[in-house]
Design a protein around this motif. Sequence first.
Motif, PDB file in Angstrom:
ATOM      1  N   LEU A  86       0.832  -1.120   0.182  1.00 27.50           N
ATOM      2  CA  LEU A  86      -0.053   0.006   0.100  1.00 27.50           C
ATOM      3  C   LEU A  86       0.774   1.164   0.018  1.00 27.50           C
ATOM      4  CD1 LEU A  86      -2.758  -0.833   2.440  1.00 27.50           C
ATOM      5  CD2 LEU A  86      -2.793  -1.152   0.090  1.00 27.50           C
ATOM      6  N   VAL A  87       2.128   0.987   0.178  1.00 24.23           N
ATOM      7  CA  VAL A  87       3.227   2.187   0.175  1.00 24.23           C
ATOM      8  C   VAL A  87       2.871   3.116   1.426  1.00 24.23           C
ATOM      9  CG1 VAL A  87       4.335   4.058  -1.171  1.00 24.23           C
ATOM     10  CG2 VAL A  87       3.196   2.196  -2.657  1.00 24.23           C
ATOM     11  N   VAL A  88       2.602   2.590   2.494  1.00 25.47           N
ATOM     12  CA  VAL A  88       2.519   3.364   3.750  1.00 25.47           C
ATOM     13  C   VAL A  88       3.350   2.723   4.868  1.00 25.47           C
ATOM     14  CG1 VAL A  88      -0.052   3.921   3.357  1.00 25.47           C
ATOM     15  CG2 VAL A  88       0.643   1.621   4.484  1.00 25.47           C
ATOM     16  N   GLY A  89       3.389   3.351   5.924  1.00 29.43           N
ATOM     17  CA  GLY A  89       4.291   2.890   7.037  1.00 29.43           C
ATOM     18  C   GLY A  89       3.865   1.655   7.640  1.00 29.43           C
ATOM     19  N   THR A  90       4.611   0.906   8.442  1.00 22.54           N
ATOM     20  CA  THR A  90       4.249  -0.118   9.105  1.00 22.54           C
ATOM     21  C   THR A  90       3.387   0.123  10.117  1.00 22.54           C
ATOM     22  OG1 THR A  90       6.005  -0.143  10.419  1.00 22.54           O
ATOM     23  CG2 THR A  90       5.986  -1.715   8.403  1.00 22.54           C
ATOM     24  N   GLU A  91       3.381   1.399  10.736  1.00 14.60           N
ATOM     25  CA  GLU A  91       2.690   1.753  11.981  1.00 14.60           C
ATOM     26  C   GLU A  91       1.059   2.428  11.512  1.00 14.60           C
ATOM     27  OE1 GLU A  91       3.224   2.043  15.214  1.00 14.60           O
ATOM     28  OE2 GLU A  91       4.998   0.824  14.628  1.00 14.60           O
ATOM     29  N   THR A  92       1.216   2.611  10.056  1.00 13.61           N
ATOM     30  CA  THR A  92      -0.241   3.009   9.789  1.00 13.61           C
ATOM     31  C   THR A  92      -1.044   1.611   9.513  1.00 13.61           C
ATOM     32  OG1 THR A  92       0.631   4.818   8.468  1.00 13.61           O
ATOM     33  CG2 THR A  92      -1.277   4.035   7.677  1.00 13.61           C
ATOM     34  N   VAL A  93      -0.297   0.751   8.907  1.00 14.39           N
ATOM     35  CA  VAL A  93      -1.002  -0.682   8.798  1.00 14.39           C
ATOM     36  C   VAL A  93      -1.480  -1.322  10.021  1.00 14.39           C
ATOM     37  CG1 VAL A  93      -0.610  -3.018   8.082  1.00 14.39           C
ATOM     38  CG2 VAL A  93       0.542  -1.030   6.696  1.00 14.39           C
ATOM     39  N   LYS A  94      -0.616  -1.238  11.289  1.00 12.65           N
ATOM     40  CA  LYS A  94      -0.939  -1.556  12.584  1.00 12.65           C
ATOM     41  C   LYS A  94      -2.224  -0.862  13.131  1.00 12.65           C
ATOM     42  CE  LYS A  94       3.579  -2.868  14.259  1.00 12.65           C
ATOM     43  NZ  LYS A  94       4.856  -2.534  15.201  1.00 12.65           N
ATOM     44  N   THR A  95      -2.340   0.453  12.841  1.00 14.45           N
ATOM     45  CA  THR A  95      -3.438   1.230  13.043  1.00 14.45           C
ATOM     46  C   THR A  95      -4.702   0.626  12.344  1.00 14.45           C
ATOM     47  OG1 THR A  95      -2.163   3.252  13.497  1.00 14.45           O
ATOM     48  CG2 THR A  95      -4.638   3.459  12.992  1.00 14.45           C
ATOM     49  N   HIS A  96      -4.558   0.233  11.318  1.00 11.18           N
ATOM     50  CA  HIS A  96      -5.599  -0.143  10.328  1.00 11.18           C
ATOM     51  C   HIS A  96      -6.205  -1.259  10.663  1.00 11.18           C
ATOM     52  CE1 HIS A  96      -5.996   3.244   7.603  1.00 11.18           C
ATOM     53  NE2 HIS A  96      -4.827   3.038   6.865  1.00 11.18           N
ATOM     54  N   VAL A  97      -5.237  -2.448  11.177  1.00 11.05           N
ATOM     55  CA  VAL A  97      -5.489  -3.662  11.526  1.00 11.05           C
ATOM     56  C   VAL A  97      -6.128  -3.609  12.878  1.00 11.05           C
ATOM     57  CG1 VAL A  97      -4.384  -5.835  12.226  1.00 11.05           C
ATOM     58  CG2 VAL A  97      -3.436  -4.798  10.387  1.00 11.05           C
ATOM     59  N   SER A  98      -5.704  -2.677  13.758  1.00  7.99           N
ATOM     60  CA  SER A  98      -6.598  -2.585  15.007  1.00  7.99           C
ATOM     61  C   SER A  98      -7.721  -2.148  14.826  1.00  7.99           C
ATOM     62  CB  SER A  98      -5.466  -1.636  16.041  1.00  7.99           C
ATOM     63  OG  SER A  98      -4.269  -2.071  16.177  1.00  7.99           O
ATOM     64  N   ALA A  99      -8.145  -1.280  13.995  1.00 10.04           N
ATOM     65  CA  ALA A  99      -9.290  -0.667  13.707  1.00 10.04           C
ATOM     66  C   ALA A  99     -10.091  -1.942  13.313  1.00 10.04           C
ATOM     67  CB  ALA A  99      -9.133   0.519  12.570  1.00 10.04           C
ATOM     68  N   VAL A 100      -9.583  -2.585  12.280  1.00  9.76           N
ATOM     69  CA  VAL A 100     -10.372  -3.901  11.823  1.00  9.76           C
ATOM     70  C   VAL A 100     -11.002  -4.907  12.934  1.00  9.76           C
ATOM     71  CG1 VAL A 100     -10.339  -5.838  10.061  1.00  9.76           C
ATOM     72  CG2 VAL A 100      -9.544  -3.504   9.516  1.00  9.76           C
ATOM     73  N   LEU A 101      -9.977  -5.143  13.610  1.00 14.70           N
ATOM     74  CA  LEU A 101     -10.170  -6.022  14.950  1.00 14.70           C
ATOM     75  C   LEU A 101     -11.327  -5.524  15.755  1.00 14.70           C
ATOM     76  CD1 LEU A 101      -6.727  -7.478  15.766  1.00 14.70           C
ATOM     77  CD2 LEU A 101      -8.214  -8.400  14.034  1.00 14.70           C
ATOM     78  N   ALA A 102     -11.071  -4.354  16.060  1.00 13.36           N
ATOM     79  CA  ALA A 102     -12.089  -3.625  16.973  1.00 13.36           C
ATOM     80  C   ALA A 102     -13.494  -3.691  16.479  1.00 13.36           C
ATOM     81  CB  ALA A 102     -11.649  -2.111  17.343  1.00 13.36           C
ATOM     82  N   LYS A 103     -13.601  -3.100  15.119  1.00 16.06           N
ATOM     83  CA  LYS A 103     -14.955  -3.217  14.504  1.00 16.06           C
ATOM     84  C   LYS A 103     -15.516  -4.593  14.369  1.00 16.06           C
ATOM     85  CE  LYS A 103     -14.205   1.068  12.031  1.00 16.06           C
ATOM     86  NZ  LYS A 103     -14.192   2.102  10.664  1.00 16.06           N
ATOM     87  N   LEU A 104     -14.731  -5.533  14.127  1.00 15.51           N
ATOM     88  CA  LEU A 104     -15.186  -6.810  13.942  1.00 15.51           C
ATOM     89  C   LEU A 104     -15.457  -7.783  15.284  1.00 15.51           C
ATOM     90  CD1 LEU A 104     -13.336  -8.234  10.978  1.00 15.51           C
ATOM     91  CD2 LEU A 104     -15.474  -7.161  11.076  1.00 15.51           C
ATOM     92  N   GLY A 105     -14.884  -7.072  16.163  1.00 15.89           N
ATOM     93  CA  GLY A 105     -14.766  -7.658  17.507  1.00 15.89           C
ATOM     94  C   GLY A 105     -14.098  -8.942  17.391  1.00 15.89           C
ATOM     95  N   ALA A 106     -12.965  -9.094  16.792  1.00 16.24           N
ATOM     96  CA  ALA A 106     -12.213 -10.271  16.637  1.00 16.24           C
ATOM     97  C   ALA A 106     -10.927  -9.993  17.733  1.00 16.24           C
ATOM     98  CB  ALA A 106     -11.820 -10.414  15.394  1.00 16.24           C
ATOM     99  N   ARG A 107     -10.699 -11.268  18.374  1.00 18.70           N
ATOM    100  CA  ARG A 107      -9.482 -11.476  19.224  1.00 18.70           C
ATOM    101  C   ARG A 107      -8.209 -11.066  18.271  1.00 18.70           C
ATOM    102  NH1 ARG A 107      -8.365 -13.945  23.919  1.00 18.70           N
ATOM    103  NH2 ARG A 107     -10.481 -14.702  23.869  1.00 18.70           N
ATOM    104  N   ASP A 108      -8.133 -11.636  17.064  1.00 18.48           N
ATOM    105  CA  ASP A 108      -6.793 -11.498  16.309  1.00 18.48           C
ATOM    106  C   ASP A 108      -6.971 -11.468  14.944  1.00 18.48           C
ATOM    107  OD1 ASP A 108      -7.347 -14.056  15.718  1.00 18.48           O
ATOM    108  OD2 ASP A 108      -6.050 -14.787  17.422  1.00 18.48           O
ATOM    109  N   ARG A 109      -5.936 -11.487  13.960  1.00 20.18           N
ATOM    110  CA  ARG A 109      -6.048 -11.544  12.698  1.00 20.18           C
ATOM    111  C   ARG A 109      -6.697 -12.718  12.100  1.00 20.18           C
ATOM    112  NH1 ARG A 109      -1.509  -8.168  10.665  1.00 20.18           N
ATOM    113  NH2 ARG A 109      -1.427  -9.265   8.687  1.00 20.18           N
ATOM    114  N   THR A 110      -6.407 -13.710  12.867  1.00 19.28           N
ATOM    115  CA  THR A 110      -7.124 -15.064  12.164  1.00 19.28           C
ATOM    116  C   THR A 110      -8.549 -14.983  12.391  1.00 19.28           C
ATOM    117  OG1 THR A 110      -5.143 -16.116  13.156  1.00 19.28           O
ATOM    118  CG2 THR A 110      -7.027 -17.532  12.675  1.00 19.28           C
ATOM    119  N   GLN A 111      -9.198 -14.520  13.661  1.00 17.09           N
ATOM    120  CA  GLN A 111     -10.506 -14.487  13.570  1.00 17.09           C
ATOM    121  C   GLN A 111     -11.159 -13.634  12.684  1.00 17.09           C
ATOM    122  OE1 GLN A 111     -11.589 -14.150  17.790  1.00 17.09           O
ATOM    123  NE2 GLN A 111     -11.638 -16.363  17.861  1.00 17.09           N
TER     124      GLN A 111
END
Length: 219
Positions: free
Chosen positions: A177-202
């Motif tokens: 995506l041509v962004v920083g890893t911290e930006t990706v971590k922020t997006h991943v955290s937002a996805v997990l929070a919105k889905l109510g998922a424990r981790d990436r696998t879920q």
Amino acid sequence: MPVTVLLVDDEALVRAGLRAILTAQPDIEVVGEAADGAAVVPLVRQLRPDVVAMDVRMPLLDGIEATRAVLRALPEPPKVLVVTTFENDAYVYEALRAGAAGFLLKRARPAEIVHAVRLVAAGDSLLFPAAVRALAQAHGPARAPAALEHAALTAREGEVLRLMARGLSNAEIAHRLVVGTETVKTHVSAVLAKLGARDRTQAVIAAYESGFVAPQEGT
């Protein structure tokens, strides 16, 4: 500090093999062993391992229930890495849905086993996209989880979820995506929070089960 590992398998030979492979690494320490899932929670409380390498099929308490028990036992539980003989095992899929961070085949090469332990200890998930996709299709008929239906993911969050489903790490997603890893971590955290998922696998499993990620997208 070394990554600490608890080995759980009813076959002593498998435990011995894993111990030999892992203890040969300077940054990994095997702190204990168990021959059945019923012994896992007391050992986890006592030893506080970073990773539990868990056999999925055991006689008294299988890896699915043992995974659920471990994740309930502590506010900050260890990562569970399911070790299995067959990647298409329904038990593997249910263990992933229960909260395991990923799975590893017993026939994996030593380097792959070491990489898997390091990966999940670092907070990532060990996903094999083709295998998870096949497991979802074979053992997890579409449920259209409400959490995903109403998650209201942004376009970028949806893009990140699709790349997660392809098995990409944060660094690989950042490169794509041509962004920083911290930006990706922020997006991943937002996805997990919105889905109510424990981790990436879920999160990835929910994406497949709901149809948000189509089978061909995981290739």
